[in-house]
Design a protein around this motif. Structure first.
Motif, PDB file in Angstrom:
ATOM      1  N   THR A  33       0.713  -1.377  -0.097  1.00  0.00           N
ATOM      2  CA  THR A  33      -0.123   0.005  -0.106  1.00  0.00           C
ATOM      3  C   THR A  33       0.876   1.294  -0.020  1.00  0.00           C
ATOM      4  O   THR A  33       1.805   1.256   0.647  1.00  0.00           O
ATOM      5  CB  THR A  33      -0.762   0.031   1.372  1.00  0.00           C
ATOM      6  OG1 THR A  33      -1.900  -1.062   1.066  1.00  0.00           O
ATOM      7  CG2 THR A  33      -1.524   1.187   1.213  1.00  0.00           C
ATOM      8  N   ALA A  49      -3.234  10.999   1.148  1.00  0.00           N
ATOM      9  CA  ALA A  49      -3.877  10.395   0.280  1.00  0.00           C
ATOM     10  C   ALA A  49      -3.022   8.663   0.385  1.00  0.00           C
ATOM     11  O   ALA A  49      -1.774   8.955   0.457  1.00  0.00           O
ATOM     12  CB  ALA A  49      -3.796  10.594  -1.155  1.00  0.00           C
ATOM     13  N   THR A  50      -3.872   7.843   0.095  1.00  0.00           N
ATOM     14  CA  THR A  50      -3.387   6.352   0.093  1.00  0.00           C
ATOM     15  C   THR A  50      -3.909   5.680  -1.004  1.00  0.00           C
ATOM     16  O   THR A  50      -5.021   5.795  -1.752  1.00  0.00           O
ATOM     17  CB  THR A  50      -3.624   5.672   1.244  1.00  0.00           C
ATOM     18  OG1 THR A  50      -4.995   5.513   1.526  1.00  0.00           O
ATOM     19  CG2 THR A  50      -2.891   6.205   2.539  1.00  0.00           C
ATOM     20  N   ILE A  51      -3.161   4.458  -1.494  1.00  0.00           N
ATOM     21  CA  ILE A  51      -3.723   3.775  -2.924  1.00  0.00           C
ATOM     22  C   ILE A  51      -3.381   2.346  -2.507  1.00  0.00           C
ATOM     23  O   ILE A  51      -2.104   2.092  -1.957  1.00  0.00           O
ATOM     24  CB  ILE A  51      -3.198   4.262  -4.205  1.00  0.00           C
ATOM     25  CG1 ILE A  51      -3.960   3.623  -5.294  1.00  0.00           C
ATOM     26  CG2 ILE A  51      -1.461   4.134  -4.126  1.00  0.00           C
ATOM     27  CD1 ILE A  51      -3.575   4.242  -6.415  1.00  0.00           C
ATOM     28  N   GLY A  55      -4.446  -0.762  -6.990  1.00  0.00           N
ATOM     29  CA  GLY A  55      -4.460   0.658  -7.401  1.00  0.00           C
ATOM     30  C   GLY A  55      -6.163   1.026  -7.464  1.00  0.00           C
ATOM     31  O   GLY A  55      -6.657   2.136  -8.042  1.00  0.00           O
ATOM     32  N   THR A  58      -8.690   3.990  -3.066  1.00  0.00           N
ATOM     33  CA  THR A  58      -7.952   5.182  -2.679  1.00  0.00           C
ATOM     34  C   THR A  58      -8.524   5.586  -1.526  1.00  0.00           C
ATOM     35  O   THR A  58      -9.630   5.398  -1.386  1.00  0.00           O
ATOM     36  CB  THR A  58      -8.027   6.275  -4.071  1.00  0.00           C
ATOM     37  OG1 THR A  58      -9.170   6.642  -4.165  1.00  0.00           O
ATOM     38  CG2 THR A  58      -7.130   5.834  -4.953  1.00  0.00           C
ATOM     39  N   TYR A  60      -8.593   9.518   0.802  1.00  0.00           N
ATOM     40  CA  TYR A  60      -8.124  10.723   0.898  1.00  0.00           C
ATOM     41  C   TYR A  60      -8.382  11.729   2.125  1.00  0.00           C
ATOM     42  O   TYR A  60      -9.540  11.254   2.763  1.00  0.00           O
ATOM     43  CB  TYR A  60      -8.820  11.778  -0.351  1.00  0.00           C
ATOM     44  CG  TYR A  60      -8.281  11.233  -1.833  1.00  0.00           C
ATOM     45  CD1 TYR A  60      -8.996  10.617  -2.356  1.00  0.00           C
ATOM     46  CD2 TYR A  60      -7.113  11.662  -2.200  1.00  0.00           C
ATOM     47  CE1 TYR A  60      -8.816   9.918  -3.674  1.00  0.00           C
ATOM     48  CE2 TYR A  60      -6.862  11.143  -3.580  1.00  0.00           C
ATOM     49  CZ  TYR A  60      -7.422  10.255  -4.324  1.00  0.00           C
ATOM     50  OH  TYR A  60      -7.259   9.946  -5.408  1.00  0.00           O
ATOM     51  N   THR A  69      -5.429  13.718  -6.633  1.00  0.00           N
ATOM     52  CA  THR A  69      -5.543  12.480  -7.119  1.00  0.00           C
ATOM     53  C   THR A  69      -4.444  11.828  -6.754  1.00  0.00           C
ATOM     54  O   THR A  69      -3.310  12.123  -7.623  1.00  0.00           O
ATOM     55  CB  THR A  69      -6.138  12.439  -8.461  1.00  0.00           C
ATOM     56  OG1 THR A  69      -7.188  13.069  -8.772  1.00  0.00           O
ATOM     57  CG2 THR A  69      -6.399  11.180  -9.011  1.00  0.00           C
ATOM     58  N   ILE A  70      -4.450  10.528  -6.326  1.00  0.00           N
ATOM     59  CA  ILE A  70      -3.243   9.500  -6.299  1.00  0.00           C
ATOM     60  C   ILE A  70      -3.344   8.678  -7.133  1.00  0.00           C
ATOM     61  O   ILE A  70      -4.692   7.844  -7.369  1.00  0.00           O
ATOM     62  CB  ILE A  70      -3.111   9.081  -5.005  1.00  0.00           C
ATOM     63  CG1 ILE A  70      -1.936   8.348  -4.485  1.00  0.00           C
ATOM     64  CG2 ILE A  70      -4.181   8.244  -4.392  1.00  0.00           C
ATOM     65  CD1 ILE A  70      -1.589   7.957  -3.037  1.00  0.00           C
ATOM     66  N   SER A  71      -2.254   8.014  -7.812  1.00  0.00           N
ATOM     67  CA  SER A  71      -2.229   6.923  -8.741  1.00  0.00           C
ATOM     68  C   SER A  71      -1.146   6.253  -8.750  1.00  0.00           C
ATOM     69  O   SER A  71      -0.174   6.828  -8.073  1.00  0.00           O
ATOM     70  CB  SER A  71      -2.642   7.706 -10.332  1.00  0.00           C
ATOM     71  OG  SER A  71      -1.768   8.482 -10.633  1.00  0.00           O
TER      72      SER A  71
END
Length: 125
Positions: A33, A49-51, A55, A58, A60, A69-71
């Motif tokens: 993660t 933020a985490t992902i 993927g 997510t 926030y 935006t996390i990617s």
């Protein structure tokens, strides 16, 4: 061991955008993660933020929802944070982090296994 290196920080005017990138090396893989944290002067480090490892999920912080935006790209071992509509209160050192485990809501820093050195983001008013 996993090494994390952030890039993309800088100075931007309020309302502008920045894209942070985190490159992972070492014993990497898609099982981690990933997350972005930030720490402003005089304040505690906070989760941004985490992902999830795939993927597909997510999470926030309320303060950045709808703006950040996390990617991730597991083939390239990178995690990005696209930051739009930046505000002066977003000014901080931003850190990339990795942890084993599937819970993407973990905000306690001691539960994160690896950290980058941080990159400065400064938003002027």
């Amino acid at each position: 061991q996993v090494q994390l290196v952030e890039s993309g920080g800088g100075l931007v005017q309020a309302g502008g955008s920045l894209r942070l990138s985190c490159a992972a090396s070492g014993r990497t893989g898609s099982r981690y993660t990933m997350g972005w944290f930030r720490q402003a002067p005089g304040k505690a480090r906070e989760l941004v933020a985490t992902i999830s490892s795939s993927g597909g999920r997510t999470n926030y912080a309320d303060s950045v929802k709808g703006r950040f935006t996390i990617s991730r790209d597991n083939a390239k071992n990178t995690v990005d944070l696209q930051m739009n509509s930046l505000k002066p209160e977003d000014t901080a050192v931003y850190y990339c982090a990795a942890r084993l485990g599937s819970d993407i809501t973990v905000a306690t820093m001691s539960f994160w296994n690896y950290w980058g050195q941080g990159t400065q983001v400064t938003v002027s008013s």
